[in-house]
Motif scaffolding. Structure first.
Motif, short mmCIF file in Angstrom:
data_model
loop_
_atom_site.label_atom_id
_atom_site.label_comp_id
_atom_site.label_asym_id
_atom_site.label_seq_id
_atom_site.Cartn_x
_atom_site.Cartn_y
_atom_site.Cartn_z
N ASP A 1 0.84 -1.20 0.00
CA ASP A 1 0.00 0.00 0.00
C ASP A 1 0.88 1.25 0.00
N TRP B 1 -0.88 3.47 -7.85
CA TRP B 1 -1.11 2.87 -6.54
C TRP B 1 -0.71 1.39 -6.54
N GLY B 2 0.17 1.03 -5.60
CA GLY B 2 0.55 -0.36 -5.43
C GLY B 2 2.04 -0.58 -5.67
N ALA C 1 -0.84 -3.61 -9.24
CA ALA C 1 -2.24 -3.64 -8.83
C ALA C 1 -3.03 -4.52 -9.79
N ALA D 1 -4.10 -2.56 -4.76
CA ALA D 1 -2.69 -2.92 -4.70
C ALA D 1 -2.52 -4.41 -4.38
N TRP E 1 5.70 -0.21 -12.99
CA TRP E 1 4.42 -0.56 -12.34
C TRP E 1 3.56 -1.30 -13.36
N TYR F 1 -0.56 -3.10 -14.06
CA TYR F 1 -1.94 -3.32 -13.63
C TYR F 1 -2.50 -4.47 -14.45
#
Length: 297
Positions: free
Chosen positions: A22, A34-35, A39, A72, A111, A113
């Motif tokens: 988080d 986020w994550g 995520a 996340a 990152w 998703y």
């Protein structure tokens, strides 16, 4: 890339120890994601009601828009496990209510998703179970674009919608696949078929091998058994057992024809040349060898 602690607009969690995932990942350009470990979100698809969308609370990131239940990932958590966990926490999606069909990954290097697209197996009503949602609704596929969508989901939706028209089915020649491995199958053919069914449950195939987009697919599996293997018990999860009444090859071709007729992308799995030729004549079905399948189990 930098990792920064949560700010006021983070997804809010119940009181208790914070998971190390988080946190915001901040790109050199200043964009935040986020994550810490990436995520994932769940796109649940109900054949009658459409897709499940979440109306995000105003204080959240891109508040007021519609998107997917998700969040996340925990450290070491797979995207599917994480998406299902988040959907359970945010929308009350019951365990076992959906079956993954495919995933689509946005990989930004710093990152990622993962959208987990899953078919509803047991109908359920979503429940707002944390403060991140204003509403949860089943939205008809044709109506999704009429909502103010989360920018990330808006960019992904056209391709996701196209892929919702696709399904993948494997029709497996159990005798041929089992017989390609010297594990004593001749002593207990039903037991060998049962072991194969267990390994097939949840098998994942990389999308480039199928040529239909997405990242990874979880095909519908028909395992065709004959002879002594017909004593195999019905498998409780994602594998359909087809018991050949007579010649196994005829039952396999019939199952391929059935699946092609339903509109699926069908792959017959056998190393028997004559049977493979029969399957290919059921266009547009394709053939993969027993070894190809075993490498993916």
């Amino acid at each position: 890339m930098t990792i920064v602690p949560p700010a006021f607009d983070e997804p809010r969690r119940p009181e208790g120890p914070r998971d190390p995932g988080d946190a915001w990942v901040v790109a050199d350009s200043g964009e935040r994601y986020w994550g810490r470990f990436g995520a994932a979100g769940l796109l649940a698809v109900d054949a009658e009601r459409g897709v499940l969308l979440q109306h995000r609370v105003a204080w959240s990131h891109f508040g007021g828009t519609w998107g997917l239940p998700g969040g996340a990932l925990h450290e070491g958590e797979s995207s599917i496990v994480g998406a299902l966990r988040e959907a359970r926490e945010e929308a009350g999606v019951p365990d076992g209510a959906v079956r993954p069909r495919f995933t689509s990954v946005l990989d930004l290097e710093i990152w990622s998703y993962t959208t987990v697209v899953a078919d509803v197996q047991t109908p359920f009503e979503p429940v707002i179970s944390d403060p991140e949602s204003v509403a949860l609704e089943w939205v008809a596929i044709d109506d999704v674009e009429s909502r103010p969508l989360h920018p990330g989901f808006a960019r992904a939706w056209p391709e996701l919608r196209r892929l919702l028209e696709e399904r993948v089915a494997l029709v497996v020649d159990a005798a041929n696949v089992v017989g390609s491995v010297p594990d004593g199958w001749w002593k207990d053919r039903a037991g060998a078929a049962e072991r194969l069914a267990g390994r097939l449950d949840g098998v994942a195939i990389a999308a480039p091998e199928l040529g239909i987009g997405g990242t990874e697919w979880f095909p519908e599996v028909s395992l065709v058994v004959e002879g002594q293997a017909r004593a195999l018990d019905a498998h409780p999860h994602g594998v359909s057992i087809v018991r050949a009444d007579a010649a196994g090859d005829d039952a396999i071709v019939a199952e391929v024809e059935k699946r092609v007729g339903s509109g699926a992308n069908v792959f017959g799995v056998t190393s028997d040349r004559e049977l493979a030729d029969r399957i290919r004549r059921t266009e547009p079905a394709q053939v993969r060898s027993a070894g190809w399948l075993l490498e993916r189990l």
